[in-house]
Design an enzyme around this catalytic site. Structure first.
Site, PDB file in Angstrom:
ATOM      1  N   CYS A  31       6.121  41.119  22.119  1.00 51.24           N
ATOM      2  CA  CYS A  31       5.450  40.024  21.439  1.00 51.24           C
ATOM      3  C   CYS A  31       6.660  39.460  20.411  1.00 51.24           C
ATOM      4  O   CYS A  31       7.280  40.128  19.817  1.00 51.24           O
ATOM      5  CB  CYS A  31       4.276  40.529  20.484  1.00 51.24           C
TER       6      CYS A  31
ATOM      7  N   CYS B 198      -0.903  40.346  23.373  1.00 55.23           N
ATOM      8  CA  CYS B 198       0.127  41.202  22.421  1.00 55.23           C
ATOM      9  C   CYS B 198      -0.755  42.544  22.147  1.00 55.23           C
ATOM     10  O   CYS B 198      -2.076  42.393  21.892  1.00 55.23           O
ATOM     11  CB  CYS B 198       0.438  40.439  21.266  1.00 55.23           C
TER      12      CYS B 198
ATOM     13  N   TYR C 257     -22.799   2.055  16.263  1.00 56.45           N
ATOM     14  CA  TYR C 257     -23.277   2.490  17.724  1.00 56.45           C
ATOM     15  C   TYR C 257     -24.407   3.232  17.977  1.00 56.45           C
ATOM     16  O   TYR C 257     -24.882   3.463  18.975  1.00 56.45           O
ATOM     17  CB  TYR C 257     -22.041   2.680  18.584  1.00 56.45           C
TER      18      TYR C 257
ATOM     19  N   ARG D 141     -19.038  13.277   9.668  1.00 52.82           N
ATOM     20  CA  ARG D 141     -19.678  14.041  10.635  1.00 52.82           C
ATOM     21  C   ARG D 141     -19.708  15.558  10.048  1.00 52.82           C
ATOM     22  O   ARG D 141     -20.578  16.357  10.258  1.00 52.82           O
ATOM     23  CB  ARG D 141     -19.124  14.056  12.194  1.00 52.82           C
TER      24      ARG D 141
ATOM     25  N   SER E 116     -22.250  15.196  19.240  1.00 50.68           N
ATOM     26  CA  SER E 116     -20.892  14.750  19.973  1.00 50.68           C
ATOM     27  C   SER E 116     -21.366  14.321  21.506  1.00 50.68           C
ATOM     28  O   SER E 116     -22.729  14.237  21.613  1.00 50.68           O
ATOM     29  CB  SER E 116     -20.152  15.925  20.162  1.00 50.68           C
ATOM     30  N   LEU E 117     -20.573  13.988  22.298  1.00 50.00           N
ATOM     31  CA  LEU E 117     -20.860  13.438  23.584  1.00 50.00           C
ATOM     32  C   LEU E 117     -20.432  14.263  24.675  1.00 50.00           C
ATOM     33  O   LEU E 117     -19.276  14.784  24.523  1.00 50.00           O
ATOM     34  CB  LEU E 117     -20.521  11.993  23.607  1.00 50.00           C
TER      35      LEU E 117
ATOM     36  N   LYS F 234     -25.084   4.655  27.642  1.00 50.20           N
ATOM     37  CA  LYS F 234     -26.320   5.289  27.062  1.00 50.20           C
ATOM     38  C   LYS F 234     -27.656   4.738  27.773  1.00 50.20           C
ATOM     39  O   LYS F 234     -27.519   3.705  28.102  1.00 50.20           O
ATOM     40  CB  LYS F 234     -26.435   4.753  25.638  1.00 50.20           C
TER      41      LYS F 234
ATOM     42  N   CYS G 200       5.600  40.206  16.653  1.00 50.66           N
ATOM     43  CA  CYS G 200       5.681  41.743  16.057  1.00 50.66           C
ATOM     44  C   CYS G 200       6.274  42.521  16.963  1.00 50.66           C
ATOM     45  O   CYS G 200       6.506  43.721  16.614  1.00 50.66           O
ATOM     46  CB  CYS G 200       4.246  42.132  15.959  1.00 50.66           C
TER      47      CYS G 200
ATOM     48  N   ASP H 269     -11.731   5.641  19.321  1.00 55.88           N
ATOM     49  CA  ASP H 269     -10.822   6.816  18.904  1.00 55.88           C
ATOM     50  C   ASP H 269     -10.766   6.614  17.235  1.00 55.88           C
ATOM     51  O   ASP H 269     -10.096   5.915  16.913  1.00 55.88           O
ATOM     52  CB  ASP H 269      -9.490   6.996  19.432  1.00 55.88           C
TER      53      ASP H 269
ATOM     54  N   LYS I 281     -15.385   3.213  24.020  1.00 56.20           N
ATOM     55  CA  LYS I 281     -15.269   4.730  23.261  1.00 56.20           C
ATOM     56  C   LYS I 281     -14.246   4.462  22.289  1.00 56.20           C
ATOM     57  O   LYS I 281     -12.857   4.644  22.842  1.00 56.20           O
ATOM     58  CB  LYS I 281     -15.363   5.921  24.085  1.00 56.20           C
TER      59      LYS I 281
ATOM     60  N   GLU J 186     -20.673   0.853  26.469  1.00 56.96           N
ATOM     61  CA  GLU J 186     -19.803   0.334  25.284  1.00 56.96           C
ATOM     62  C   GLU J 186     -18.481   0.956  25.351  1.00 56.96           C
ATOM     63  O   GLU J 186     -18.214   2.189  26.166  1.00 56.96           O
ATOM     64  CB  GLU J 186     -20.406   0.854  23.747  1.00 56.96           C
TER      65      GLU J 186
ATOM     66  N   ASP K  57       0.853  -1.258   0.020  1.00 60.98           N
ATOM     67  CA  ASP K  57      -0.003  -0.095  -0.158  1.00 60.98           C
ATOM     68  C   ASP K  57       0.755   1.229  -0.009  1.00 60.98           C
ATOM     69  O   ASP K  57       0.564   2.239  -0.512  1.00 60.98           O
ATOM     70  CB  ASP K  57      -0.786   0.073   1.279  1.00 60.98           C
ATOM     71  N   ALA K  58       1.865   1.146   0.785  1.00 54.90           N
ATOM     72  CA  ALA K  58       2.766   2.254   0.973  1.00 54.90           C
ATOM     73  C   ALA K  58       3.469   2.716  -0.247  1.00 54.90           C
ATOM     74  O   ALA K  58       3.592   3.830  -0.842  1.00 54.90           O
ATOM     75  CB  ALA K  58       3.736   2.322   2.011  1.00 54.90           C
ATOM     76  N   GLU K  59       3.785   1.574  -1.083  1.00 51.19           N
ATOM     77  CA  GLU K  59       4.594   1.948  -2.372  1.00 51.19           C
ATOM     78  C   GLU K  59       3.703   2.496  -3.248  1.00 51.19           C
ATOM     79  O   GLU K  59       3.874   3.287  -4.272  1.00 51.19           O
ATOM     80  CB  GLU K  59       5.199   0.379  -2.803  1.00 51.19           C
TER      81      GLU K  59
ATOM     82  N   LYS L 198     -14.359   9.218  30.304  1.00 53.95           N
ATOM     83  CA  LYS L 198     -13.049   9.104  29.736  1.00 53.95           C
ATOM     84  C   LYS L 198     -11.980   8.599  30.821  1.00 53.95           C
ATOM     85  O   LYS L 198     -12.310   8.679  31.911  1.00 53.95           O
ATOM     86  CB  LYS L 198     -12.483  10.666  29.580  1.00 53.95           C
TER      87      LYS L 198
ATOM     88  N   CYS M 167      -0.336  42.657  14.103  1.00 54.80           N
ATOM     89  CA  CYS M 167       0.564  41.500  14.550  1.00 54.80           C
ATOM     90  C   CYS M 167       0.406  40.175  13.456  1.00 54.80           C
ATOM     91  O   CYS M 167      -0.862  39.877  13.433  1.00 54.80           O
ATOM     92  CB  CYS M 167       0.314  41.098  15.955  1.00 54.80           C
TER      93      CYS M 167
HETATM   94  S1  IVH Z   1     -22.747   7.241  20.445  1.00 60.88           S
HETATM   95  C1  IVH Z   1     -25.278  11.568  19.925  1.00 60.88           C
HETATM   96  N1  IVH Z   1     -20.906   5.338  21.141  1.00 60.88           N
HETATM   97  O1  IVH Z   1     -17.271   9.599  20.070  1.00 60.88           O
HETATM   98  C2  IVH Z   1     -23.813  10.983  19.681  1.00 60.88           C
HETATM   99  N2  IVH Z   1     -20.169   7.448  20.105  1.00 60.88           N
HETATM  100  O2  IVH Z   1     -16.849  12.162  21.702  1.00 60.88           O
HETATM  101  C3  IVH Z   1     -23.871   9.378  19.658  1.00 60.88           C
HETATM  102  N3  IVH Z   1     -17.784   7.358  19.602  1.00 60.88           N
HETATM  103  O3  IVH Z   1     -19.171  11.634  17.986  1.00 60.88           O
HETATM  104  C4  IVH Z   1     -22.508   8.766  19.693  1.00 60.88           C
HETATM  105  N4  IVH Z   1     -17.436   5.375  20.377  1.00 60.88           N
HETATM  106  O4  IVH Z   1     -17.787   9.426  17.247  1.00 60.88           O
HETATM  107  C5  IVH Z   1     -21.231   6.603  20.620  1.00 60.88           C
HETATM  108  N5  IVH Z   1     -19.703   3.789  21.458  1.00 60.88           N
HETATM  109  C6  IVH Z   1     -19.799   4.976  21.053  1.00 60.88           C
HETATM  110  C7  IVH Z   1     -18.808   5.670  20.705  1.00 60.88           C
HETATM  111  C8  IVH Z   1     -18.857   6.807  20.040  1.00 60.88           C
HETATM  112  C9  IVH Z   1     -16.713   6.370  20.006  1.00 60.88           C
HETATM  113  C10 IVH Z   1     -17.231   8.668  19.313  1.00 60.88           C
HETATM  114  C11 IVH Z   1     -18.486   9.360  18.092  1.00 60.88           C
HETATM  115  C12 IVH Z   1     -18.755  10.591  18.891  1.00 60.88           C
HETATM  116  C13 IVH Z   1     -17.610  10.939  19.723  1.00 60.88           C
HETATM  117  C14 IVH Z   1     -17.888  11.667  20.946  1.00 60.88           C
END
Ligand code: IVH
Length: 716
Positions: free
Chosen positions: A432, A450, A246, A157, A98-99, A314, A435, A138, A136, A134, A49-51, A338, A456
């Protein structure tokens, strides 16, 4: 074949003449096409893939230098309707949110107390609350739309309401079914989930990239995002991308009563799920099982094979999810809990001051490079002068640093026993670093600024970057590099200059298409992107101004309150007088505190900023508007309570005050705390006192909770 390429590959693109370049582009076109056929049709790739990526990178680099030599059969021209101009935009019918984050057990207690307060029937703490839990992951969140069981679109998104069309790319991900398995799926089903990379896939990709001189990614998340957001899906296809489902967005019919049931359905339809997951029950304030889940996942974390940064809890019942609804950009019914940040020890080699958009000076420590949780860290923020003093940080010190998710790594503390005689105390600069203007630190404030304003370069460039960024004017092709270029040549000094760039092209300097690295195509593309950006909604416009503390959510609150640009500006002028009704009105907006209001008014009062506003919107005499700011569109403009001001007073019987407020806001109403002649509806419950009296005196529309509910049901 690969062998043959290597000799040419050695020659730097800069040293190619036109003949060499033309010959090499022809060879690359043929070679890449051959490898595409081997890969897609025969399933027998001849290159890693890299090549393969390196060939395409080489092709792009030569084309960037000799745009006139771009061939019609070039790989860069082959895929997609707008090859290099970026992705098509996709509107999310249901916003992708987002969460909210939690970090401690107390945060989780607080969140669950909040749920029990919001939903009246949960007030009785004996009522069982179930949570789907569940990991989370990355990665890159992604929306997949299925119609009649067939995948029809994939999108990132993006801003939450508008994402990028990555349909061709997601089709290459093996975890994403092109056709749903089983049955029972709604005719329209939008599945949401995360595109990610396993640790093994990430390490292997980086090793190959490094060998071929390609891009090395900082972490699996960046690798997943970078590999998915390729204009050429052939590149995505060669990256080890995975997908977990999810959540869901737009659906033509409901398909489950609980989150857990929805997960089971996803599995039946052919998706992978975030595991290890667990359904956990909470009774009273006993959260032990939730805590046990969190602890178990944290201890398994390093052995999972993919990187996670916490767990997601959830509310399991979907009817409760829908009543709990959303606040700002996150659902009330879910939370990301987290893991604590990862830590490591290293030394501070130097301290440098950076200048932000608002002129804020941030000292940054340059560190001896160190890996923290698999990510190479070389810098850490020191926040401000007080922080350096409080932590007693010297250059040369050994320090403990930590990083959590995407935030810039932080210095936790100095390791005093490792301090040597060679350590040097740090003296905060008086001028600064960009500037040379004087730095100012106001009495009682922690931050230093500044005083150079738009003089600046750092401030001007940062401000223009923010102005043209995705959630603001969204000008494709006007990123950091080009902004610095145009700023350096004196062509863009303030945001309005962007919109006169084309009209001034070729006047003082040679036309853009003749600049090194530019051509007819790239210049035209940039001008087109600027043209496209000339119309903007009021909320994005306010956000683009880069007023201190005014992020997207607050800009939206302002737009929603004032509706038109003219009205907003007029009110901001009046509000400069702190005794005015306009000031009180601004302060009455839910979600805005005095400190934000101060920043907004200070921004408007500053002559530089007024000039920018006038130039953009044509309020200056004899100058045409450069942009069109469209009025804020209420989500439910047809609802009879949209735009109305509602006050709740006394106690409510069927809902908590918060739920009532959220429901009214979802229908487009503004909920205020006090009654005035501007109030449209006053909803009274038992115990209502002076507010009800005042409402009646003013002859306002006063209703009971039952009347109100009947009214909004009719409105919906
Ligand atoms: S539920 C209304 N479940 O984390 C939001 N999100 O920091 C529904 N993510 O935008 C999202 N694992 O991209 C959900 N088990 C999980 C997740 C998850 C990762 C991400 C997702 C979200 C972001 C928020």
């Amino acid at each position: 074949m690969v062998q043959k390429r290597t000799s040419l590959f050695d020659q730097a693109v800069d040293s190619l003449d036109e003949n060499d370049a033309a010959a090499e582009l022809a060879e690359l076109a043929a070679l890449i096409a051959l490898n595409d056929r081997l890969y897609y049709e025969k399933d027998e790739p001849a290159l890693t893939d890299a090549e393969y990526d390196a060939l395409r990178l080489r092709n792009n680099a030569i084309e960037a230098r000799f745009p006139e030599l771009i061939r019609s059969d070039s790989p860069s021209q082959k895929v997609g309707t707008e090859p290099a101009a970026g992705f098509k935009k996709v509107n999310h019918r249901v916003p992708m949110l987002s969460l909210d984050n939690a970090f401690t057990r107390e945060d989780i207690h607080g969140w669950i107390d909040g749920l029990r307060n919001f939903l009246r029937e949960l007030k009785d703490s004996a009522v069982v609350l179930e949570f789907a839990c569940e990991p989370k992951i990355d990665g890159l969140s992604c929306s997949l739309v299925y119609k009649a069981g067939k995948l029809v679109s994939g999108a990132t998104r993006g801003s939450g309401t508008v994402g990028e069309d990555i349909t061709a790319n997601v089709r290459t991900i093996k975890d994403i079914p092109a056709t749903l398995k089983g049955d029972g799926w709604p005719d329209v089903l939008e599945v949401r989930g995360e595109i990610y990379m396993t640790d093994e896939g990430f390490l292997q990709l980086n090793a190959e990239q490094e060998k071929a001189g390609g891009k090395v990614f900082a972490n699996p998340r960046n690798a997943a995002a970078g590999s998915t957001r390729q204009l050429d899906p052939a590149i995505s296809a060669r990256r080890p991308l995975r997908f977990y489902a999810y959540a869901w967005g737009d659906v033509s019919a409901s398909f489950a009563a609980t989150q857990w049931e929805a997960r089971e359905k996803f599995k039946d339809w052919g998706f992978h799920l975030n595991e290890p997951s667990r359904l956990v029950q909470v009774i009273d304030t006993r959260l032990d099982d939730l805590f046990a889940y969190y602890d178990a996942i944290e201890s398994e974390r390093s052995g999972l094979g993919f990187s996670i940064d916490g767990v997601v809890l959830k509310v399991n019942r979907l009817d409760w999810q829908s009543r709990l609804g959303f606040v700002s950009r996150s659902p009330r019914w879910a939370i990301a809990w987290k893991f604590p940040p990862e830590r490591a020890q290293t030394t501070i080699e130097a301290i440098e001051c950076q200048v932000g958009r608002s002129g804020k000076i941030t000292p940054v420590a340059h560190l001896a490079p160190i890996s923290v949780g698999g990510v190479l860290v070389q810098r850490a923020t020191l926040h401000n002068a007080d922080e350096i003093e409080r932590k007693d940080i010297c250059i040369g010190d050994t320090v403990i640093i930590q990083r959590a998710g995407d935030v810039i790594p932080q210095v936790v503390s100095v390791v005093p026993e490792r301090r040597s005689g060679k350590c040097k105390p740090y003296r905060f600069p008086a001028e600064c670093p960009v500037c040379g203007s004087l730095l100012i630190r106001k009495e009682g404030e922690a931050n230093t600024y500044c005083s150079g304003g738009l003089v600046c370069k750092a401030q001007a460039v940062e401000r223009i970057k923010h102005f043209s960024s995705r959630d603001a004017f969204d000008i494709e092709g006007l990123g950091e590099k080009n902004i610095e270029l145009f700023h350096g040549k004196g062509l863009i000094r303030t945001p309005p200059d962007i919109f006169t760039l084309e009209a001034r092209d070729g006047q003082v300097l040679p036309p853009l298409r003749e600049w090194e690295g530019w051509g007819d195509l790239s210049a035209a593309k940039l001008f087109e992107a600027i043209e496209r950006a000339r119309t903007i909604g009021l909320d994005r416009f306010i956000y683009s101004l880069g007023i201190r503390q005014i992020g997207q959510a607050t800009a939206r609150l302002l737009a929603r309150h004032y509706l038109t640009l003219a009205h907003w500006r007029e009110c901001m002028e009046h509000a400069q007088d702190r005794d005015s009704a306009a000031y009180a009105d601004l302060l009455s907006i839910n979600g805005l505190g005095t400190s934000m209001v101060d920043d907004i008014l200070a921004f408007i009062a500053e002559p530089h900023n007024r000039e920018v506003l006038d130039a953009l919107t044509g309020s200056a005499k004899d100058r045409p508007a450069l942009v069109t700011v469209t009025d804020f569109e209420r989500p439910l403009a047809s609802s009879p309570i949209a735009g109305k001001t509602v006050v709740f007073t006394g106690s409510l019987e069927t809902m908590s005050r918060n739920e009532a407020k959220a429901q009214a806001e979802a229908l487009g109403a503004n909920v205020a705390g006090s009654v005035s002649a501007k109030t449209d509806f006053v909803i009274v419950g038992p115990g209502a006192g002076s507010k009800e009296k005042k409402a009646r005196e003013l002859g306002l529309n006063v209703m009971t909770e039952q009347q109100w509910l009947a009214f909004i049901v009719a409105a919906e």
